[in-house]
Design a protein around this motif. Sequence first.
Motif, short mmCIF file in Angstrom:
data_model
loop_
_atom_site.label_atom_id
_atom_site.label_comp_id
_atom_site.label_asym_id
_atom_site.label_seq_id
_atom_site.Cartn_x
_atom_site.Cartn_y
_atom_site.Cartn_z
N SER A 59 -2.99 15.57 2.57
CA SER A 59 -3.68 14.60 3.35
C SER A 59 -5.06 14.54 2.70
N GLU A 60 -5.60 15.54 2.25
CA GLU A 60 -7.08 15.65 1.74
C GLU A 60 -7.13 15.11 0.37
N TRP A 61 -6.20 15.14 -0.40
CA TRP A 61 -6.21 14.50 -1.61
C TRP A 61 -6.09 13.07 -1.47
N LEU A 62 -4.91 12.56 -0.50
CA LEU A 62 -4.64 11.23 -0.38
C LEU A 62 -5.82 10.53 -0.01
N GLU A 63 -6.83 11.08 0.86
CA GLU A 63 -7.95 10.42 1.32
C GLU A 63 -8.92 10.31 0.35
N LYS A 64 -9.07 11.09 -0.82
CA LYS A 64 -9.97 11.14 -1.78
C LYS A 64 -9.68 10.65 -3.15
N ARG A 65 -8.40 10.48 -3.35
CA ARG A 65 -8.09 10.10 -4.81
C ARG A 65 -8.39 8.58 -5.03
N GLU A 67 0.91 -1.15 0.05
CA GLU A 67 0.17 0.08 -0.07
C GLU A 67 0.76 1.35 0.04
N GLN A 116 3.13 14.57 3.84
CA GLN A 116 1.95 13.80 3.96
C GLN A 116 0.82 14.72 4.90
N SER A 117 1.36 15.29 5.94
CA SER A 117 0.35 16.02 6.92
C SER A 117 0.00 17.53 6.40
N GLN A 146 -8.34 4.91 -6.07
CA GLN A 146 -7.39 3.70 -5.89
C GLN A 146 -6.84 3.01 -6.96
#
Length: 211
Positions: free
Chosen positions: A200-206, A174, A194-195, A208
């Motif tokens: 962090s917002e983009w990593l949450e919604k991008r 991952e 990352q913080s 997979q």
Amino acid sequence: MPSYKLVYFNLRVQAEPIRYMFHLAGVDFEDKRVTEDEWKEFKSKPGLGQLPILEVDGKELPQSGAIYRYVAREHGFYPSSSWDRAKVDVVIETVGDFDPEMRKFFSERDPAKKTEVIKHFEEEGSVKHANNMEKLLKENNGGTGWFVGDKITLADVIVFYMWYDLVPSLLGIEPGTFDLKENKLLESFIKRFQSEPSISEWLEKRPQTPF
């Protein structure tokens, strides 16, 4: 503000550093992810026949490296001084030293030999590359901030992409899970980048994707 359209496959790979910069800069852009049928049609059009492409007010800019530098210059991810720009390029070139090793992951078809490629990278290759990058990081403020100067540059974007996205993808794990515990400064840098709220917002919604 120009109108931006990033055209790429439904993958991270070469387009993700561009997406990172747009999100960090708070710039709206169309994230066009082409389907297989669209790609067949696209290849028949004039041009280089490759992706990514960045459309800027309808004008097409190919070649990922050129796009990285264009977006970086336009949105404050390249320093103003020639020396600091050169330092950014040193970091990017150091990341590029990983390219020959990366190609082995894709070119080796024999499962047993592929296992050896992975083992060598985990035990030796990754150590060499991480050590080199950590040396460069440490040269700037003892490694407690960014690679060049006091704000995020293209150097930080490319290094983060390598260790957070690219290396885990090659190893089949991952994003963000590659163990950099022997390189504490580099590990802390990854967490720091990352913080950033926009990251962090983009990593949450991008989406997979495998790569």
